[in-house]
Design a protein around this motif. Sequence first.
Motif, PDB file in Angstrom:
ATOM      1  N   ALA A  93       0.850  -1.185   0.000  1.00  0.00           N
ATOM      2  CA  ALA A  93       0.000   0.000   0.000  1.00  0.00           C
ATOM      3  C   ALA A  93       0.887   1.238   0.000  1.00  0.00           C
ATOM      4  O   ALA A  93       2.026   1.218   0.477  1.00  0.00           O
ATOM      5  CB  ALA A  93      -0.919   0.016   1.219  1.00  0.00           C
ATOM      6  N   ALA A  94       0.349   2.335  -0.530  1.00  0.00           N
ATOM      7  CA  ALA A  94       1.085   3.599  -0.632  1.00  0.00           C
ATOM      8  C   ALA A  94       0.980   4.365   0.683  1.00  0.00           C
ATOM      9  O   ALA A  94       0.414   5.468   0.760  1.00  0.00           O
ATOM     10  CB  ALA A  94       0.560   4.424  -1.795  1.00  0.00           C
ATOM     11  N   TYR A  95       1.522   3.781   1.716  1.00  0.00           N
ATOM     12  CA  TYR A  95       1.430   4.305   3.080  1.00  0.00           C
ATOM     13  C   TYR A  95       2.788   4.119   3.739  1.00  0.00           C
ATOM     14  O   TYR A  95       3.342   3.008   3.737  1.00  0.00           O
ATOM     15  CB  TYR A  95       0.349   3.540   3.840  1.00  0.00           C
ATOM     16  CG  TYR A  95       0.115   3.975   5.276  1.00  0.00           C
ATOM     17  CD1 TYR A  95      -1.000   4.748   5.602  1.00  0.00           C
ATOM     18  CD2 TYR A  95       0.971   3.585   6.299  1.00  0.00           C
ATOM     19  CE1 TYR A  95      -1.238   5.139   6.925  1.00  0.00           C
ATOM     20  CE2 TYR A  95       0.743   3.966   7.609  1.00  0.00           C
ATOM     21  CZ  TYR A  95      -0.355   4.739   7.915  1.00  0.00           C
ATOM     22  OH  TYR A  95      -0.587   5.114   9.227  1.00  0.00           O
ATOM     23  N   VAL A  96       3.323   5.198   4.320  1.00  0.00           N
ATOM     24  CA  VAL A  96       4.660   5.180   4.916  1.00  0.00           C
ATOM     25  C   VAL A  96       4.572   5.614   6.372  1.00  0.00           C
ATOM     26  O   VAL A  96       3.810   6.532   6.718  1.00  0.00           O
ATOM     27  CB  VAL A  96       5.610   6.125   4.145  1.00  0.00           C
ATOM     28  CG1 VAL A  96       6.999   6.146   4.786  1.00  0.00           C
ATOM     29  CG2 VAL A  96       5.702   5.718   2.680  1.00  0.00           C
ATOM     30  N   ILE A  97       5.365   4.969   7.215  1.00  0.00           N
ATOM     31  CA  ILE A  97       5.478   5.340   8.628  1.00  0.00           C
ATOM     32  C   ILE A  97       6.803   6.063   8.796  1.00  0.00           C
ATOM     33  O   ILE A  97       7.879   5.471   8.644  1.00  0.00           O
ATOM     34  CB  ILE A  97       5.388   4.095   9.522  1.00  0.00           C
ATOM     35  CG1 ILE A  97       3.980   3.486   9.385  1.00  0.00           C
ATOM     36  CG2 ILE A  97       5.693   4.431  10.974  1.00  0.00           C
ATOM     37  CD1 ILE A  97       3.878   2.081   9.897  1.00  0.00           C
ATOM     38  N   GLY A  98       6.718   7.374   9.070  1.00  0.00           N
ATOM     39  CA  GLY A  98       7.901   8.208   9.085  1.00  0.00           C
ATOM     40  C   GLY A  98       8.790   7.975  10.290  1.00  0.00           C
ATOM     41  O   GLY A  98       8.370   7.448  11.319  1.00  0.00           O
ATOM     42  N   GLY A  99      10.047   8.405  10.149  1.00  0.00           N
ATOM     43  CA  GLY A  99      11.017   8.252  11.222  1.00  0.00           C
ATOM     44  C   GLY A  99      10.844   9.304  12.302  1.00  0.00           C
ATOM     45  O   GLY A  99      10.533  10.458  12.008  1.00  0.00           O
ATOM     46  N   MET A 100      11.049   8.926  13.546  1.00  0.00           N
ATOM     47  CA  MET A 100      11.005   9.837  14.689  1.00  0.00           C
ATOM     48  C   MET A 100      12.271   9.642  15.498  1.00  0.00           C
ATOM     49  O   MET A 100      12.696   8.503  15.743  1.00  0.00           O
ATOM     50  CB  MET A 100       9.757   9.593  15.538  1.00  0.00           C
ATOM     51  CG  MET A 100       8.462   9.968  14.814  1.00  0.00           C
ATOM     52  SD  MET A 100       6.970   9.572  15.749  1.00  0.00           S
ATOM     53  CE  MET A 100       6.865   7.799  15.486  1.00  0.00           C
ATOM     54  N   VAL A 101      12.886  10.750  15.918  1.00  0.00           N
ATOM     55  CA  VAL A 101      14.241  10.760  16.454  1.00  0.00           C
ATOM     56  C   VAL A 101      14.420   9.856  17.666  1.00  0.00           C
ATOM     57  O   VAL A 101      13.474   9.485  18.345  1.00  0.00           O
ATOM     58  CB  VAL A 101      14.660  12.195  16.834  1.00  0.00           C
ATOM     59  CG1 VAL A 101      14.717  13.087  15.614  1.00  0.00           C
ATOM     60  CG2 VAL A 101      13.732  12.775  17.895  1.00  0.00           C
ATOM     61  N   LYS A 102      15.698   9.544  17.900  1.00  0.00           N
ATOM     62  CA  LYS A 102      16.137   8.791  19.070  1.00  0.00           C
ATOM     63  C   LYS A 102      15.420   7.444  19.223  1.00  0.00           C
ATOM     64  O   LYS A 102      15.089   7.014  20.324  1.00  0.00           O
ATOM     65  CB  LYS A 102      15.978   9.637  20.336  1.00  0.00           C
ATOM     66  CG  LYS A 102      16.920  10.842  20.375  1.00  0.00           C
ATOM     67  CD  LYS A 102      16.833  11.581  21.683  1.00  0.00           C
ATOM     68  CE  LYS A 102      17.808  12.750  21.728  1.00  0.00           C
ATOM     69  NZ  LYS A 102      19.227  12.339  21.750  1.00  0.00           N
ATOM     70  N   GLY A 103      15.157   6.829  18.083  1.00  0.00           N
ATOM     71  CA  GLY A 103      14.571   5.504  18.130  1.00  0.00           C
ATOM     72  C   GLY A 103      13.124   5.457  18.558  1.00  0.00           C
ATOM     73  O   GLY A 103      12.623   4.378  18.905  1.00  0.00           O
TER      74      GLY A 103
END
Length: 450
Positions: free
Chosen positions: A21-31
Amino acid sequence: MDIRPERLGSPAFRAAHGVRAAYVIGGMVKGISSVEMVRAAGNAGYLAFFGAGGLRPAAVNEAVAQLSADLGPARPWGVNFLHNPLIPAQEDALAELLLASGVRCIEASAFVRITPALVRYRLSGLEFDGQGRPLPRRRIIAKVSHPDMARRFMEPPPADLVADLRARGLLTAREADAAGEVPLADDVCAEADSGGHTDRRPSFALIPAFLRLRDETARAQPRLPPVRIGAAGGIGAPEAVAAAFVLGADFVLTGSINQCTPEAGTSEAVKDMLAAAQPQDFDMAPAGDLFEIGAKVQVLKRGSLFAARANRLYELYRANAALDDIPAPLLADLEAKTFGRRLDDVWRETEAYYRQAAPEELADIGPKKRMAMIFRWYFIHSQRLAQQGDTAQRVNFQIHCGPAMAACNRWLADTPWADWRQRHVDRLADRLLEGAAQVLAQRYAGLNAD
């Protein structure tokens, strides 16, 4: 009309990234975008990015090794690549680590200029098809809010950076010669009013502008492969997902809402606070990594005094040339309420860190810069307090978040999902896409009704 959730967005995006699916889970700092989060998403067929920003290389290396073992090359995953204007050498070190580890996709975020590390990552290991056209082995999704930066990611890497990397032996002659035939990024995500670094631009204006910018760039440089456009910021309910696709987005990217899931690498105290957030519970504060230039981040205001205290520090920085210019009673108040320790102790800790990480930053340091470095310590400390869940220090929690969290809470109210412990990140993605498909089907049915 039957609309299938997995058909929303761009088929080319799904094919390029190997996702369902065209759905992304973005990165968030410090793990905060943890190994567990990326693993759960990848096993469900979603692309997610590990939050490498602010972590030491050893921690990033360990996370990449885990994800390589758990997901391998067959499942989608990547690493967030956060711009580091304070210590550029850390960008170079991260690029080296990712290249050596075989990471095939990064999310470039908070960039205010194109850096050599990005260009090196993109061009290293270029392959070529039967006609000699370059095929990048490493993909970049750029998350930006300013049209000028969007254009730079849509165009080939800057020629001067390419030449410098070639001169230093960090690119081969063939890689450098082919640089003008590939855009720097495969995908450019229009980041609207989001948590963390944000210009708070509305998605209804930003997404169409980026789409037209993409088309202008394609007409001006027809030899380049087309860049896909994504939507991020404010996406926390099915209606927002549906609206992004109607506007023409090729994919959507979520951020804030994923902090309030069992897989997020932050404390239960933070997740409890986020699950109670309402639309009015957010505020703007200075960004610790871009403190001197006044860049802003959006944070949770409810239950925390971080935004007020951080803004006060920035006002003091603007108004004074040195700590010695600040009245002693005010400094004592800062030590007692904001820092929780003597400023001399803060400086000793800060100086020790820079002597190891970036000793050049301590050369010819003046009183204004010294004050900024001491004040920036609070931003690091407040993030650490939040992730550790030290409830005695709740008023100092720094929690990057936007109003998408409130929309998500309202959508899930009066359901078992009101409890964040039920909001597993992959199932949350499923439900948002299913809900968006239903919304679109209902709207189209209404338009066609007599």
